[in-house]
Design a protein around this motif. Structure first.
Motif, mmCIF file in Angstrom:
data_model
loop_
_atom_site.group_PDB
_atom_site.id
_atom_site.type_symbol
_atom_site.label_atom_id
_atom_site.label_comp_id
_atom_site.label_asym_id
_atom_site.label_seq_id
_atom_site.Cartn_x
_atom_site.Cartn_y
_atom_site.Cartn_z
ATOM 1 N N THR A 21 27.818 15.999 16.085
ATOM 2 C CA THR A 21 28.423 17.141 15.582
ATOM 3 C C THR A 21 28.047 18.386 15.866
ATOM 4 O O THR A 21 29.235 19.271 16.318
ATOM 5 N N GLY A 22 26.926 18.862 16.325
ATOM 6 C CA GLY A 22 26.746 20.316 16.981
ATOM 7 C C GLY A 22 27.480 20.162 18.357
ATOM 8 O O GLY A 22 28.044 21.299 18.738
ATOM 9 N N VAL A 23 27.396 19.095 19.065
ATOM 10 C CA VAL A 23 27.981 19.272 20.499
ATOM 11 C C VAL A 23 29.582 19.415 20.228
ATOM 12 O O VAL A 23 30.110 20.297 21.036
ATOM 13 N N LEU A 24 30.179 18.964 19.441
ATOM 14 C CA LEU A 24 31.481 19.114 19.263
ATOM 15 C C LEU A 24 31.866 20.300 18.698
ATOM 16 O O LEU A 24 32.873 20.986 19.300
ATOM 17 N N ARG A 25 31.059 20.832 17.870
ATOM 18 C CA ARG A 25 31.344 22.139 17.333
ATOM 19 C C ARG A 25 31.165 23.178 18.223
ATOM 20 O O ARG A 25 32.035 24.310 18.422
ATOM 21 N N GLU A 26 30.052 23.194 19.474
ATOM 22 C CA GLU A 26 29.739 23.862 20.281
ATOM 23 C C GLU A 26 30.959 24.000 21.434
ATOM 24 O O GLU A 26 31.284 24.929 22.174
ATOM 25 N N SER A 27 31.665 22.722 21.290
ATOM 26 C CA SER A 27 32.697 22.448 22.050
ATOM 27 C C SER A 27 34.356 22.950 21.853
ATOM 28 O O SER A 27 35.148 22.585 22.392
ATOM 29 N N GLY A 28 34.133 23.429 20.524
ATOM 30 C CA GLY A 28 35.336 24.155 20.099
ATOM 31 C C GLY A 28 36.269 23.124 18.976
ATOM 32 O O GLY A 28 37.086 23.646 18.631
ATOM 33 N N PHE A 29 35.575 22.125 18.340
ATOM 34 C CA PHE A 29 36.180 21.416 17.354
ATOM 35 C C PHE A 29 35.394 21.873 15.901
ATOM 36 O O PHE A 29 34.491 21.956 15.941
ATOM 37 N N GLU A 30 36.393 21.638 15.118
ATOM 38 C CA GLU A 30 35.883 21.551 13.630
ATOM 39 C C GLU A 30 35.528 20.337 13.479
ATOM 40 O O GLU A 30 36.104 19.206 14.036
ATOM 41 N N VAL A 31 34.445 19.956 12.747
ATOM 42 C CA VAL A 31 33.962 18.679 12.374
ATOM 43 C C VAL A 31 33.832 18.342 10.837
ATOM 44 O O VAL A 31 32.977 19.286 10.308
ATOM 45 N N ILE A 32 34.451 17.157 10.569
ATOM 46 C CA ILE A 32 34.220 16.634 9.107
ATOM 47 C C ILE A 32 33.516 15.384 9.377
ATOM 48 O O ILE A 32 33.994 14.555 10.341
ATOM 49 N N THR A 33 32.263 15.063 8.633
ATOM 50 C CA THR A 33 31.733 13.948 8.837
ATOM 51 C C THR A 33 31.787 12.814 7.743
ATOM 52 O O THR A 33 31.969 13.410 6.439
ATOM 53 N N ALA A 34 31.377 11.660 7.890
ATOM 54 C CA ALA A 34 31.135 10.487 6.967
ATOM 55 C C ALA A 34 30.201 9.707 7.249
ATOM 56 O O ALA A 34 30.175 9.566 8.772
ATOM 57 N N SER A 35 29.369 9.249 6.520
ATOM 58 C CA SER A 35 28.339 8.436 6.990
ATOM 59 C C SER A 35 28.403 7.069 7.117
ATOM 60 O O SER A 35 27.423 6.097 7.211
ATOM 61 N N GLY A 36 29.693 6.363 6.779
ATOM 62 C CA GLY A 36 29.898 5.103 6.803
ATOM 63 C C GLY A 36 31.471 4.902 6.772
ATOM 64 O O GLY A 36 32.137 5.775 6.101
#
Length: 137
Positions: A21-36
């Motif tokens: 998630t951190g890498v994606l955000r630093e790469s210019g993406f918004e990130v929504i996560t789910a744990s499964g």
């Protein structure tokens, strides 16, 4: 400020989820996560996202099964699967637009995600229809 593409990232491993998630955000993406996968299916019906990034090995449902279900809900959203396997059987990749296995560089994953999100040029058939319509007006 430009719109940042939104990635819906599903991974049952909290450490992997935080790191990527951190890498994606630093790469210019918004990130929504789910744990499964169960949470992902529930949330995917109520959120807007541009690309799904799913882990292959998760409890209750594999990433392949999740990709299939997500394609039923959002048929035009690209699904990228990541796994600890270098290669997966073709049947496991039927509903996946890209697979990145063990040893894949993060830069390669990010580049592929950007390519999947970039607008596609019209096909020759579509271009012919468009010009035909233009000729009729």
């Amino acid at each position: 400020m430009q719109n940042r593409p939104t990635v819906f990232y599903v991974d049952d491993n909290p450490s992997s989820r935080r790191l990527l998630t951190g890498v994606l955000r630093e790469s210019g993406f918004e990130v929504i996560t789910a744990s499964g996968p169960i949470e992902a299916l529930d949330r995917s019906r109520n959120i807007c996202f541009d690309l799904a990034l799913v882990d292959y090995q998760m409890p209750f449902m594999s990433g392949s099964e999740l990709a299939q279900e997500m394609k039923l809900i959002h048929p035009h959203i690209p699904v990228v699967m990541i796994s600890g396997c270098v290669v997966l059987p073709a049947a496991e990749l039927r509903f996946v637009d890209a697979h990145f296995g063990s040893g894949t560089a993060l830069d390669d994953l990010i580049t592929a995600m950007r390519m999947l999100l970039s607008p596609k040029p019209p096909s020759a058939a579509s271009a012919g229809r468009a010009s035909q319509w233009a000729d009729l007006t």
